[in-house]
Design a protein around this motif. Sequence first.
Motif, PDB file in Angstrom:
ATOM      1  N   SER A 156      -0.480  22.653 -23.657  1.00 43.33           N
ATOM      2  CA  SER A 156      -1.311  22.734 -22.453  1.00 43.33           C
ATOM      3  C   SER A 156      -2.468  21.748 -22.509  1.00 43.33           C
ATOM      4  O   SER A 156      -2.820  21.116 -21.493  1.00 43.33           O
ATOM      5  CB  SER A 156      -1.855  24.156 -22.290  1.00 43.33           C
ATOM      6  N   MET A 157      -3.068  21.578 -23.695  1.00 42.35           N
ATOM      7  CA  MET A 157      -4.168  20.627 -23.840  1.00 42.35           C
ATOM      8  C   MET A 157      -3.697  19.199 -23.579  1.00 42.35           C
ATOM      9  O   MET A 157      -4.345  18.437 -22.857  1.00 42.35           O
ATOM     10  CB  MET A 157      -4.767  20.743 -25.237  1.00 42.35           C
ATOM     11  N   TRP A 158      -2.531  18.842 -24.143  1.00 41.18           N
ATOM     12  CA  TRP A 158      -2.008  17.495 -23.944  1.00 41.18           C
ATOM     13  C   TRP A 158      -1.596  17.263 -22.496  1.00 41.18           C
ATOM     14  O   TRP A 158      -1.772  16.155 -21.965  1.00 41.18           O
ATOM     15  CB  TRP A 158      -0.832  17.250 -24.891  1.00 41.18           C
ATOM     16  N   ILE A 159      -1.046  18.282 -21.860  1.00 36.14           N
ATOM     17  CA  ILE A 159      -0.686  18.151 -20.443  1.00 36.14           C
ATOM     18  C   ILE A 159      -1.930  17.901 -19.602  1.00 36.14           C
ATOM     19  O   ILE A 159      -1.934  17.086 -18.674  1.00 36.14           O
ATOM     20  CB  ILE A 159       0.061  19.410 -19.954  1.00 36.14           C
ATOM     21  N   LEU A 160      -3.024  18.601 -19.942  1.00 35.41           N
ATOM     22  CA  LEU A 160      -4.280  18.414 -19.222  1.00 35.41           C
ATOM     23  C   LEU A 160      -4.806  16.989 -19.400  1.00 35.41           C
ATOM     24  O   LEU A 160      -5.253  16.354 -18.443  1.00 35.41           O
ATOM     25  CB  LEU A 160      -5.313  19.428 -19.719  1.00 35.41           C
ATOM     26  N   ILE A 161      -4.732  16.481 -20.632  1.00 36.00           N
ATOM     27  CA  ILE A 161      -5.200  15.114 -20.913  1.00 36.00           C
ATOM     28  C   ILE A 161      -4.349  14.089 -20.156  1.00 36.00           C
ATOM     29  O   ILE A 161      -4.875  13.164 -19.519  1.00 36.00           O
ATOM     30  CB  ILE A 161      -5.155  14.832 -22.429  1.00 36.00           C
ATOM     31  N   ILE A 162      -3.019  14.254 -20.220  1.00 36.19           N
ATOM     32  CA  ILE A 162      -2.115  13.325 -19.531  1.00 36.19           C
ATOM     33  C   ILE A 162      -2.321  13.383 -18.029  1.00 36.19           C
ATOM     34  O   ILE A 162      -2.308  12.356 -17.340  1.00 36.19           O
ATOM     35  CB  ILE A 162      -0.651  13.641 -19.899  1.00 36.19           C
ATOM     36  N   SER A 163      -2.542  14.595 -17.491  1.00 38.45           N
ATOM     37  CA  SER A 163      -2.780  14.747 -16.049  1.00 38.45           C
ATOM     38  C   SER A 163      -4.037  14.005 -15.621  1.00 38.45           C
ATOM     39  O   SER A 163      -4.045  13.303 -14.601  1.00 38.45           O
ATOM     40  CB  SER A 163      -2.905  16.234 -15.692  1.00 38.45           C
ATOM     41  N   PHE A 220      -5.440  11.470 -17.176  1.00 41.89           N
ATOM     42  CA  PHE A 220      -5.221  10.029 -17.334  1.00 41.89           C
ATOM     43  C   PHE A 220      -4.404   9.475 -16.168  1.00 41.89           C
ATOM     44  O   PHE A 220      -4.754   8.424 -15.597  1.00 41.89           O
ATOM     45  CB  PHE A 220      -4.500   9.765 -18.657  1.00 41.89           C
ATOM     46  N   LEU A 221      -3.317  10.169 -15.801  1.00 45.19           N
ATOM     47  CA  LEU A 221      -2.482   9.702 -14.695  1.00 45.19           C
ATOM     48  C   LEU A 221      -3.225   9.734 -13.369  1.00 45.19           C
ATOM     49  O   LEU A 221      -3.043   8.863 -12.516  1.00 45.19           O
ATOM     50  CB  LEU A 221      -1.212  10.550 -14.602  1.00 45.19           C
ATOM     51  N   THR A 222      -4.064  10.752 -13.181  1.00 48.82           N
ATOM     52  CA  THR A 222      -4.856  10.823 -11.953  1.00 48.82           C
ATOM     53  C   THR A 222      -5.819   9.643 -11.863  1.00 48.82           C
ATOM     54  O   THR A 222      -5.992   9.034 -10.794  1.00 48.82           O
ATOM     55  CB  THR A 222      -5.643  12.150 -11.903  1.00 48.82           C
ATOM     56  N   PHE A 223      -6.446   9.306 -12.995  1.00 47.47           N
ATOM     57  CA  PHE A 223      -7.361   8.153 -13.035  1.00 47.47           C
ATOM     58  C   PHE A 223      -6.621   6.860 -12.714  1.00 47.47           C
ATOM     59  O   PHE A 223      -7.099   6.034 -11.913  1.00 47.47           O
ATOM     60  CB  PHE A 223      -8.009   8.073 -14.419  1.00 47.47           C
ATOM     61  N   ILE A 224      -5.447   6.666 -13.322  1.00 50.58           N
ATOM     62  CA  ILE A 224      -4.636   5.477 -13.052  1.00 50.58           C
ATOM     63  C   ILE A 224      -4.207   5.449 -11.584  1.00 50.58           C
ATOM     64  O   ILE A 224      -4.192   4.385 -10.941  1.00 50.58           O
ATOM     65  CB  ILE A 224      -3.399   5.453 -13.968  1.00 50.58           C
ATOM     66  N   VAL A 264       0.837  -1.206   0.000  1.00 53.03           N
ATOM     67  CA  VAL A 264       0.000   0.000   0.000  1.00 53.03           C
ATOM     68  C   VAL A 264       0.870   1.254   0.000  1.00 53.03           C
ATOM     69  O   VAL A 264       0.669   2.177  -0.800  1.00 53.03           O
ATOM     70  CB  VAL A 264      -0.954   0.009   1.211  1.00 53.03           C
ATOM     71  N   VAL A 265       1.868   1.291   0.898  1.00 56.49           N
ATOM     72  CA  VAL A 265       2.751   2.455   0.995  1.00 56.49           C
ATOM     73  C   VAL A 265       3.525   2.648  -0.308  1.00 56.49           C
ATOM     74  O   VAL A 265       3.668   3.770  -0.805  1.00 56.49           O
ATOM     75  CB  VAL A 265       3.734   2.305   2.179  1.00 56.49           C
ATOM     76  N   LEU A 266       4.009   1.544  -0.886  1.00 56.22           N
ATOM     77  CA  LEU A 266       4.768   1.630  -2.131  1.00 56.22           C
ATOM     78  C   LEU A 266       3.896   2.142  -3.274  1.00 56.22           C
ATOM     79  O   LEU A 266       4.335   2.993  -4.067  1.00 56.22           O
ATOM     80  CB  LEU A 266       5.344   0.252  -2.483  1.00 56.22           C
ATOM     81  N   SER A 267       2.664   1.653  -3.359  1.00 57.30           N
ATOM     82  CA  SER A 267       1.743   2.104  -4.413  1.00 57.30           C
ATOM     83  C   SER A 267       1.454   3.594  -4.267  1.00 57.30           C
ATOM     84  O   SER A 267       1.493   4.345  -5.249  1.00 57.30           O
ATOM     85  CB  SER A 267       0.440   1.311  -4.351  1.00 57.30           C
ATOM     86  N   VAL A 268       1.153   4.010  -3.046  1.00 57.71           N
ATOM     87  CA  VAL A 268       0.863   5.424  -2.790  1.00 57.71           C
ATOM     88  C   VAL A 268       2.082   6.281  -3.125  1.00 57.71           C
ATOM     89  O   VAL A 268       1.966   7.330  -3.773  1.00 57.71           O
ATOM     90  CB  VAL A 268       0.440   5.627  -1.324  1.00 57.71           C
ATOM     91  N   PHE A 269       3.257   5.825  -2.697  1.00 54.87           N
ATOM     92  CA  PHE A 269       4.497   6.578  -2.942  1.00 54.87           C
ATOM     93  C   PHE A 269       4.762   6.760  -4.436  1.00 54.87           C
ATOM     94  O   PHE A 269       4.995   7.877  -4.911  1.00 54.87           O
ATOM     95  CB  PHE A 269       5.675   5.860  -2.283  1.00 54.87           C
ATOM     96  N   LEU A 270       4.711   5.662  -5.195  1.00 51.76           N
ATOM     97  CA  LEU A 270       5.028   5.723  -6.619  1.00 51.76           C
ATOM     98  C   LEU A 270       4.036   6.599  -7.385  1.00 51.76           C
ATOM     99  O   LEU A 270       4.424   7.428  -8.217  1.00 51.76           O
ATOM    100  CB  LEU A 270       5.046   4.313  -7.216  1.00 51.76           C
ATOM    101  N   VAL A 271       2.756   6.410  -7.072  1.00 50.95           N
ATOM    102  CA  VAL A 271       1.724   7.168  -7.786  1.00 50.95           C
ATOM    103  C   VAL A 271       1.811   8.655  -7.460  1.00 50.95           C
ATOM    104  O   VAL A 271       1.765   9.511  -8.352  1.00 50.95           O
ATOM    105  CB  VAL A 271       0.326   6.614  -7.436  1.00 50.95           C
ATOM    106  N   LEU A 272       1.947   8.984  -6.179  1.00 54.94           N
ATOM    107  CA  LEU A 272       2.016  10.392  -5.787  1.00 54.94           C
ATOM    108  C   LEU A 272       3.315  11.043  -6.268  1.00 54.94           C
ATOM    109  O   LEU A 272       3.326  12.238  -6.597  1.00 54.94           O
ATOM    110  CB  LEU A 272       1.900  10.519  -4.272  1.00 54.94           C
ATOM    111  N   PHE A 273       4.385  10.268  -6.320  1.00 54.85           N
ATOM    112  CA  PHE A 273       5.651  10.807  -6.841  1.00 54.85           C
ATOM    113  C   PHE A 273       5.498  11.197  -8.305  1.00 54.85           C
ATOM    114  O   PHE A 273       5.926  12.287  -8.722  1.00 54.85           O
ATOM    115  CB  PHE A 273       6.765   9.775  -6.669  1.00 54.85           C
ATOM    116  N   LEU A 274       4.880  10.333  -9.099  1.00 55.65           N
ATOM    117  CA  LEU A 274       4.661  10.636 -10.520  1.00 55.65           C
ATOM    118  C   LEU A 274       3.738  11.836 -10.700  1.00 55.65           C
ATOM    119  O   LEU A 274       3.981  12.702 -11.546  1.00 55.65           O
ATOM    120  CB  LEU A 274       4.086   9.407 -11.230  1.00 55.65           C
ATOM    121  N   LEU A 275       2.669  11.890  -9.896  1.00 59.19           N
ATOM    122  CA  LEU A 275       1.758  13.034  -9.980  1.00 59.19           C
ATOM    123  C   LEU A 275       2.452  14.326  -9.559  1.00 59.19           C
ATOM    124  O   LEU A 275       2.216  15.393 -10.129  1.00 59.19           O
ATOM    125  CB  LEU A 275       0.526  12.787  -9.108  1.00 59.19           C
TER     126      LEU A 275
END
Length: 291
Positions: free
Chosen positions: A164-171, A173-177, A20-31
């Motif tokens: 900016s549009m692509w950054i918004l789309i990628i953001s 998508f990454l948030t959903f993942i 759980v900690v590793l998943s949270v760490f990796l995801v939040l680090f990327l975000l």
Amino acid sequence: MSSSFDKFQKRRLISSYFSVVLSVFLVLFLLGILGLFIINSQKLANDFKEKIAMTVFFKNEANDSILKTFGKQLKVAKYAKSNVFVSKEAAAKQHTDIIGEDFMTFLGENPLQNSYDIHLKAEYVEKDSIAKIEKQLRANPMISDIVYDKQLVNMVNDNIKKVSMWILIISGFLTFIAVLLINSSLRLSIHSNRFIIKTMQMVGATKAFIRKPFVMRSIKLGMLGAVLAILALLGVLAYVETSFPDLGILNDKFLIAVVLLAVLGFGILITWLSTYFATQRFLNLRTDDLY
């Protein structure tokens, strides 16, 4: 036998917490990296816009008094970030250095004009805004011409909008993942305690009472993962600042603090919501469905 089983359960519990900690760490680090990139990409875009110069040429009739007055007006103008006065003599020297010979020796005079190179603030480097500024400046009868790269201005603004549009789309998508990954890890952690949840419910414990320790534990794990992600992000910022000092990545400390606090808040929020709904699911299941 019982001791071996307890050790196995303990190892499995620690493994569950670690995942759980590793998943949270990796995801939040990327975000967090994405958030830092967004705020700095805007800064880089603004810096590039502000390097586009608008050159204002003056007629030969414009004396020193007129030129100095114009310079004072630019200092208080809300659209001007900076300005540089280039005398006709300095312009001639620049041309001589570029072409490698003194062109005035065969022309007999200096055909160049006094000018000001004006660097506009980023928000004014737009097609309509520059057109208004140009119209306002041309009202001065001592100004002979105004030159700037119109195609470059349009191209920069169009490309910034696309990026900016692509950054918004990628953001998005990454948030959903991120939500899916953290939610899956927490659901697996709660799944291993489904029998404990149902047993507590069968002896009369309320749903809120059963849910509370699981939610609190997940929030602590989320905070731990978020803190590790923040420390890693600070390490990345320190490395980039040391390796590429010209970027000035640490100049806007307020926005950096906002991103880091958002990482912490997101870590707490997603773990709380995921645990709440995961425990609610098992609380609503029948005993036969647990197997």
